[in-house]
Design an enzyme around this catalytic site. Structure first.
Site, mmCIF file in Angstrom:
data_model
loop_
_atom_site.group_PDB
_atom_site.id
_atom_site.type_symbol
_atom_site.label_atom_id
_atom_site.label_comp_id
_atom_site.label_asym_id
_atom_site.label_seq_id
_atom_site.Cartn_x
_atom_site.Cartn_y
_atom_site.Cartn_z
ATOM 1 N N ASP A 46 0.838 -1.212 0.000
ATOM 2 C CA ASP A 46 0.000 0.000 0.000
ATOM 3 C C ASP A 46 0.871 1.260 0.000
ATOM 4 O OD1 ASP A 46 0.886 -0.159 2.593
ATOM 5 O OD2 ASP A 46 -1.088 0.010 3.536
ATOM 6 N N SER A 47 2.196 1.058 0.021
ATOM 7 C CA SER A 47 3.128 2.187 -0.187
ATOM 8 C C SER A 47 2.877 2.824 -1.552
ATOM 9 C CB SER A 47 4.579 1.706 -0.079
ATOM 10 O OG SER A 47 4.788 0.551 -0.870
ATOM 11 N N ASP A 85 -1.117 -6.243 -0.326
ATOM 12 C CA ASP A 85 -1.324 -5.548 0.946
ATOM 13 C C ASP A 85 -2.793 -5.185 1.097
ATOM 14 O OD1 ASP A 85 0.200 -4.813 3.096
ATOM 15 O OD2 ASP A 85 1.153 -3.109 2.102
ATOM 16 N N LYS A 115 -1.361 -9.494 2.908
ATOM 17 C CA LYS A 115 -0.607 -9.051 4.092
ATOM 18 C C LYS A 115 -1.487 -8.122 4.917
ATOM 19 C CE LYS A 115 2.986 -5.945 3.921
ATOM 20 N NZ LYS A 115 2.471 -4.817 4.736
ATOM 21 N N GLU A 117 -1.460 -5.669 8.505
ATOM 22 C CA GLU A 117 -0.561 -5.000 9.455
ATOM 23 C C GLU A 117 -1.042 -5.183 10.896
ATOM 24 O OE1 GLU A 117 0.145 -0.857 8.744
ATOM 25 O OE2 GLU A 117 0.972 -1.210 6.749
ATOM 26 N N GLU A 184 9.348 -4.409 10.480
ATOM 27 C CA GLU A 184 9.779 -3.120 9.895
ATOM 28 C C GLU A 184 10.296 -2.166 10.968
ATOM 29 O OE1 GLU A 184 6.997 -1.298 7.188
ATOM 30 O OE2 GLU A 184 8.107 0.597 7.155
HETATM 31 O O1 KIV Z 1 3.507 -1.144 1.633
HETATM 32 C C1 KIV Z 1 4.688 -1.540 1.652
HETATM 33 O O2 KIV Z 1 5.483 -1.270 0.751
HETATM 34 C C2 KIV Z 1 5.105 -2.335 2.805
HETATM 35 C C3 KIV Z 1 6.564 -2.643 2.928
HETATM 36 C C4 KIV Z 1 7.278 -1.413 3.334
HETATM 37 C C5 KIV Z 1 6.823 -3.754 3.848
HETATM 38 O O3 KIV Z 1 4.309 -2.706 3.605
#
Ligand code: KIV
Length: 287
Positions: A46-47, A85, A115, A117, A184
């Site tokens: 989600d980055s 994510d 994934k 969090e 992280e």
């Molecule tokens: O969203 C993302 O890129 C992440 C990584 C930084 C682990 O969760």
């Protein structure tokens, strides 16, 4: 066609001592190139909210947007294991919503896993998603979707209490069924305790070297994201500069008439051209 990596194969690589290489990707060409280069796991992170969409944090990206990026990535991948994510508030409210939303990443996005969090209220959701047959990767330490609570992008687990909580969270996530955990932004001294507490692979981003693999954001290693660069990033190239240079040269070529030249032009058969000219002349003469 290369064979798709599976969770048992990833675990076997770890058992044999091979480090797992992970990167984020959000689009078809990047995923294709990462896969061709031999990346093991691709995270559709989600980055993307910040690196591609220009938002200030990861909180703004929606489920529908994440599905578009996930579909683009999975179209480009043959071998790598693809993890999507789950974005902010798509899994924390209740178990049924979490299962349904996770299922969309598998069914529509063609991802191999999702994934989530954090721990705490997330743990029962992880268990429910895993019980419904969807592999889940955990994420502890600096969890950007909780940035408001964490008070910024700060290193986590620096004090005894918070370190103990991260160890405990990792165990709870393992018990809930995650196949691996991303840690992280934690002190490198804490990482071995987390690794020793669980029997699943722990992948690090700013967690030091004592992990089973490393993940970085692809825009960071390419030098394409300049808003902020965390300490843990290793920049392998400066694509921003390269792209700016290419764009400037193109602009100059257009303005100076150096583009296109004959190599970039199509040609008409000479006889056809003559026939066209004669026809046009006749038309002109008849008016
Ligand atoms: O969203 C993302 O890129 C992440 C990584 C930084 C682990 O969760």
């Amino acid at each position: 066609m290369k064979e798709k990596l599976t969770i048992p194969e990833l675990h076997e690589m770890t058992r044999k001592g091979e480090k797992i290489a992970l990167l984020t990707a959000y689009d078809y060409p990047t995923a294709l190139i990462e896969d061709r280069a031999g990346i093991d796991i691709i995270l559709v992170g989600d980055s993307v909210a910040m690196t591609v969409l220009g938002y200030k944090s990861t909180l703004s990206v929606t489920l529908e947007e994440m599905l578009i990026f996930t579909k683009a990535v999975t179209r480009g991948v043959e071998r790598a294991f693809v993890v999507a994510d789950m974005p902010f508030l798509t899994y924390k409210t209740d178990v049924n919503t979490a299962i349904r939303n996770a299922g969309r990443f598998i069914q529509e996005g063609n991802a191999d896993a999702v994934k989530l969090e954090g721990a705490g209220i997330v743990v029962p959701k992880v268990k429910a998603i895993v019980d419904s047959g969807i592999p889940v990767m955990g994420h502890i330490g600096l969890t950007p979707q909780s940035i408001g609570i964490l008070g910024g992008y700060k290193v986590q687990g620096t004090k005894k209490e918070s370190a103990l909580k991260l160890i405990d969270d990792s165990k709870k996530l393992e018990d809930a069924g995650v196949f691996s955990i991303i840690a992280e932004s934690i002190p490198r001294e804490l990482t071995p305790f987390i690794k020793d507490a669980v029997n699943i692979p722990v992948y690090g981003i700013g967690a030091g070297a004592y992990v089973d693999g490393q993940i970085l954001v692809v825009h960071d290693i390419l030098g394409l994201f300049e808003d902020f660069i965390p300490r843990f990033v290793k920049k392998y190239t400066d694509l921003s500069k390269t792209l700016e240079d290419v764009f400037s040269r193109y602009i100059n070529d257009v303005k100076n008439g150096n583009f296109p030249d004959d190599k970039q032009m199509y040609h008409m058969d000479k006889k056809e051209l003559e026939k066209l000219k004669i026809t046009l002349k006749k038309h002109k003469d008849s008016f």
